[in-house]
Design a protein around this motif. Structure first.
Motif, PDB file in Angstrom:
ATOM      1  N   MET A  85      45.692  31.929  45.290  1.00 18.59           N
ATOM      2  CA  MET A  85      45.278  32.909  46.295  1.00 18.59           C
ATOM      3  C   MET A  85      45.907  34.273  46.024  1.00 18.59           C
ATOM      4  O   MET A  85      45.249  35.314  46.160  1.00 18.59           O
ATOM      5  CB  MET A  85      45.647  32.416  47.693  1.00 18.59           C
ATOM      6  N   LEU A  86      47.176  34.278  45.630  1.00 20.27           N
ATOM      7  CA  LEU A  86      47.853  35.542  45.323  1.00 20.27           C
ATOM      8  C   LEU A  86      47.233  36.218  44.100  1.00 20.27           C
ATOM      9  O   LEU A  86      47.031  37.442  44.094  1.00 20.27           O
ATOM     10  CB  LEU A  86      49.350  35.305  45.100  1.00 20.27           C
ATOM     11  N   ILE A  87      46.904  35.446  43.091  1.00 15.73           N
ATOM     12  CA  ILE A  87      46.259  35.997  41.892  1.00 15.73           C
ATOM     13  C   ILE A  87      44.897  36.576  42.260  1.00 15.73           C
ATOM     14  O   ILE A  87      44.545  37.682  41.855  1.00 15.73           O
ATOM     15  CB  ILE A  87      46.121  34.923  40.788  1.00 15.73           C
ATOM     16  N   GLU A  88      44.129  35.835  43.040  1.00 12.48           N
ATOM     17  CA  GLU A  88      42.795  36.296  43.423  1.00 12.48           C
ATOM     18  C   GLU A  88      42.873  37.581  44.245  1.00 12.48           C
ATOM     19  O   GLU A  88      42.051  38.484  44.075  1.00 12.48           O
ATOM     20  CB  GLU A  88      42.082  35.193  44.211  1.00 12.48           C
ATOM     21  N   GLU A  89      43.868  37.678  45.119  1.00  9.53           N
ATOM     22  CA  GLU A  89      44.079  38.911  45.889  1.00  9.53           C
ATOM     23  C   GLU A  89      44.329  40.089  44.971  1.00  9.53           C
ATOM     24  O   GLU A  89      43.829  41.186  45.193  1.00  9.53           O
ATOM     25  CB  GLU A  89      45.297  38.754  46.808  1.00  9.53           C
ATOM     26  N   ARG A  90      45.135  39.878  43.947  1.00  6.19           N
ATOM     27  CA  ARG A  90      45.455  40.952  42.998  1.00  6.19           C
ATOM     28  C   ARG A  90      44.246  41.339  42.152  1.00  6.19           C
ATOM     29  O   ARG A  90      44.084  42.502  41.804  1.00  6.19           O
ATOM     30  CB  ARG A  90      46.603  40.537  42.079  1.00  6.19           C
ATOM     31  N   LEU A  91      43.401  40.365  41.810  1.00  5.63           N
ATOM     32  CA  LEU A  91      42.201  40.670  41.039  1.00  5.63           C
ATOM     33  C   LEU A  91      41.201  41.482  41.867  1.00  5.63           C
ATOM     34  O   LEU A  91      40.512  42.341  41.330  1.00  5.63           O
ATOM     35  CB  LEU A  91      41.522  39.380  40.553  1.00  5.63           C
ATOM     36  N   ALA A  92      41.129  41.200  43.165  1.00  3.10           N
ATOM     37  CA  ALA A  92      40.255  41.908  44.107  1.00  3.10           C
ATOM     38  C   ALA A  92      38.824  42.030  43.579  1.00  3.10           C
ATOM     39  O   ALA A  92      38.242  43.107  43.546  1.00  3.10           O
ATOM     40  CB  ALA A  92      40.831  43.268  44.467  1.00  3.10           C
ATOM     41  N   VAL A  93      38.249  40.915  43.169  1.00  5.38           N
ATOM     42  CA  VAL A  93      36.894  40.896  42.641  1.00  5.38           C
ATOM     43  C   VAL A  93      35.915  40.779  43.810  1.00  5.38           C
ATOM     44  O   VAL A  93      36.105  39.981  44.706  1.00  5.38           O
ATOM     45  CB  VAL A  93      36.709  39.701  41.678  1.00  5.38           C
ATOM     46  N   GLY A  94      34.874  41.572  43.787  1.00  6.13           N
ATOM     47  CA  GLY A  94      33.823  41.443  44.789  1.00  6.13           C
ATOM     48  C   GLY A  94      33.739  42.625  45.729  1.00  6.13           C
ATOM     49  O   GLY A  94      34.333  43.683  45.503  1.00  6.13           O
ATOM     50  N   HIS A  95      32.975  42.424  46.788  1.00  3.54           N
ATOM     51  CA  HIS A  95      32.698  43.467  47.767  1.00  3.54           C
ATOM     52  C   HIS A  95      33.003  42.972  49.174  1.00  3.54           C
ATOM     53  O   HIS A  95      32.932  41.775  49.440  1.00  3.54           O
ATOM     54  CB  HIS A  95      31.229  43.888  47.692  1.00  3.54           C
ATOM     55  N   ILE A  96      33.275  43.913  50.055  1.00  3.22           N
ATOM     56  CA  ILE A  96      33.546  43.604  51.458  1.00  3.22           C
ATOM     57  C   ILE A  96      32.636  44.458  52.326  1.00  3.22           C
ATOM     58  O   ILE A  96      32.415  45.639  52.042  1.00  3.22           O
ATOM     59  CB  ILE A  96      35.020  43.886  51.820  1.00  3.22           C
ATOM     60  N   HIS A  97      32.119  43.852  53.376  1.00  2.00           N
ATOM     61  CA  HIS A  97      31.333  44.569  54.371  1.00  2.00           C
ATOM     62  C   HIS A  97      32.186  44.705  55.630  1.00  2.00           C
ATOM     63  O   HIS A  97      32.621  43.703  56.197  1.00  2.00           O
ATOM     64  CB  HIS A  97      30.049  43.808  54.695  1.00  2.00           C
ATOM     65  N   PHE A  98      32.448  45.941  56.016  1.00  3.03           N
ATOM     66  CA  PHE A  98      33.192  46.219  57.246  1.00  3.03           C
ATOM     67  C   PHE A  98      32.209  46.533  58.364  1.00  3.03           C
ATOM     68  O   PHE A  98      31.245  47.280  58.153  1.00  3.03           O
ATOM     69  CB  PHE A  98      34.085  47.454  57.082  1.00  3.03           C
TER      70      PHE A  98
END
Length: 175
Positions: A85-98
């Motif tokens: 989970m920490l690695i994936e957070e650092r990679l920050a791959v993808g998009h977010i809809h706010f």
């Protein structure tokens, strides 16, 4: 099962622990790439994850007389999830809809987000106590903190939700 407290027993358990951390970290990241439709990366991660898993489980099953191996296996599993989970957070791959809702500062939030280079869609709406602004902003995950900072500094009372999205077709995105 018995405790065999030798240096070799501790090293074996430590190796299994490390293998499981690697295995589960790859597995956690792989699942997130599957959800985001990244087939090639998911395949590669799945291959190496399963290879490490087979080595780790074989080490445990071939040395069941050492309870430390079982503890190393379980500890590595749990730790690997968090590390993944920490690695994936650092990679920050993808998009977010706010989705941002503000009863008083919607126009200011929009102005500041646009000044920061973000595309914002404004929708006037009616809430329980009157008019509110509903703002939609789609950003890369790397920009998540920047959007949150602008909103918090402009309207600390704004209601903000975020969800991972998978764009089908691109429109305007921050460069």
């Amino acid at each position: 099962m018995q405790f065999i407290l030798t240096p070799e027993a501790f090293l074996g358990a430590l190796l299994i622990f490390a293998l499981r951390i690697g295995d589960m970290s790859l597995d956690t990241i792989r699942v997130l790439f599957v959800v985001r439709g990244r087939k090639g990366l998911a395949w590669g991660l799945g291959f190496f994850q399963s290879l490490i898993f087979v080595i780790a489980i074989s080490s445990v099953l071939s040395n069941l007389d050492n309870f430390l191996n079982v503890l190393g296996y379980a500890g590595g599993f749990a730790t690997g999830n968090v590390v993944g989970m920490l690695i994936e957070e650092r990679l920050a791959v993808g998009h977010i809809h706010f989705t941002i809702m503000s009863s008083t500062r919607g126009a200011s939030i929009t102005e500041k987000l646009r000044a920061s280079g973000f595309a914002v869609t404004e929708i006037p709406a009616r809430g329980k106590n009157g008019t509110v602004f509903v703002l939609h902003v789609d950003v890369t995950r790397r920009d998540k903190d920047n959007v949150e900072t602008v909103v918090l500094e402009t309207d600390p009372e704004a209601f903000v939700t975020a969800e991972d999205v998978r764009p089908i077709r691109r429109g305007y995105w921050r460069a």
